[in-house]
Design a protein around this motif. Structure first.
Motif, PDB file in Angstrom:
ATOM      1  N   THR A  52     -12.189  73.058   2.672  1.00  0.00           N
ATOM      2  CA  THR A  52     -11.366  74.155   3.173  1.00  0.00           C
ATOM      3  C   THR A  52      -9.997  73.654   3.629  1.00  0.00           C
ATOM      4  OG1 THR A  52     -13.367  75.306   3.880  1.00  0.00           O
ATOM      5  CG2 THR A  52     -11.291  76.054   4.837  1.00  0.00           C
ATOM      6  N   LEU A  53      -9.975  72.560   4.376  1.00  0.00           N
ATOM      7  CA  LEU A  53      -8.700  72.046   4.890  1.00  0.00           C
ATOM      8  C   LEU A  53      -7.800  71.503   3.778  1.00  0.00           C
ATOM      9  CD1 LEU A  53      -9.835  70.324   8.199  1.00  0.00           C
ATOM     10  CD2 LEU A  53      -8.621  72.496   7.924  1.00  0.00           C
ATOM     11  N   LYS A  54      -8.395  70.804   2.813  1.00  0.00           N
ATOM     12  CA  LYS A  54      -7.580  70.286   1.710  1.00  0.00           C
ATOM     13  C   LYS A  54      -6.990  71.434   0.885  1.00  0.00           C
ATOM     14  CE  LYS A  54     -10.091  65.965   0.838  1.00  0.00           C
ATOM     15  NZ  LYS A  54     -10.889  65.278  -0.195  1.00  0.00           N
ATOM     16  N   THR A  55      -7.805  72.437   0.607  1.00  0.00           N
ATOM     17  CA  THR A  55      -7.337  73.581  -0.178  1.00  0.00           C
ATOM     18  C   THR A  55      -6.282  74.371   0.594  1.00  0.00           C
ATOM     19  OG1 THR A  55      -9.507  73.680  -1.235  1.00  0.00           O
ATOM     20  CG2 THR A  55      -8.086  75.600  -1.489  1.00  0.00           C
ATOM     21  N   ALA A  56      -6.513  74.572   1.883  1.00  0.00           N
ATOM     22  CA  ALA A  56      -5.530  75.277   2.710  1.00  0.00           C
ATOM     23  C   ALA A  56      -4.224  74.481   2.780  1.00  0.00           C
ATOM     24  CB  ALA A  56      -6.084  75.515   4.106  1.00  0.00           C
ATOM     25  N   GLY A  57      -4.334  73.163   2.847  1.00  0.00           N
ATOM     26  CA  GLY A  57      -3.132  72.327   2.852  1.00  0.00           C
ATOM     27  C   GLY A  57      -2.341  72.464   1.568  1.00  0.00           C
ATOM     28  N   ALA A  58      -3.047  72.484   0.440  1.00  0.00           N
ATOM     29  CA  ALA A  58      -2.368  72.660  -0.851  1.00  0.00           C
ATOM     30  C   ALA A  58      -1.683  74.020  -0.925  1.00  0.00           C
ATOM     31  CB  ALA A  58      -3.364  72.500  -1.998  1.00  0.00           C
TER      32      ALA A  58
END
Length: 128
Positions: free
Chosen positions: A50-56
């Motif tokens: 979730t955090l990696k995707t939200a960061g992208a």
């Protein structure tokens, strides 16, 4: 926007987006490295994927509204500092450890070019 900002940010969006989706889908190649680092499989969905995707997504939104991209880059840098720390604590120096170092470097570069591009636009002198 500068060419360097756009290029580095697009690469960071692609890399973090792929990594985030891989974690959300629990792709088999990433599971052994997570187990070696002592990361529970349940964490692949939240917080990791979730955090990696939200960061992208934040980096992508930053192409239109720079402060959001800066915030996303800061979040990704902090995420990968924590990821590296997790690998070090587990004495895991597998390929995923070095991949995390690469992601940290990429996101530091994205943050640096975003701040650089932001400071250049802030000091631009109007010609009229």
């Amino acid at each position: 926007m500068t060419t360097a900002y756009i290029t580095v940010t697009l690469i960071a969006i692609a890399a973090n987006g792929f990594s985030g989706i891989a974690a959300l889908l629990h792709l088999k190649p990433i599971l052994p490295g997570m187990a070696k680092a002592g990361v529970p499989i349940s964490w692949l969905t939240f917080p990791i994927g979730t955090l990696k995707t939200a960061g992208a997504l934040g980096l992508a939104a930053g192409l239109a509204f720079r402060p959001l991209g800066v915030a996303a880059a800061i979040g990704l840098v902090l995420f990968f500092v924590c990821a590296i720390y997790t690998h070090i604590r587990a004495s895991d120096y597998s390929p995923q450890f070095y991949l995390a170092i690469g992601f940290l470097a990429l996101n530091v570069a994205a943050l640096a070019v975003a701040l650089q591009a932001n400071s250049l636009s802030a000091i631009a002198i109007p010609l009229s």
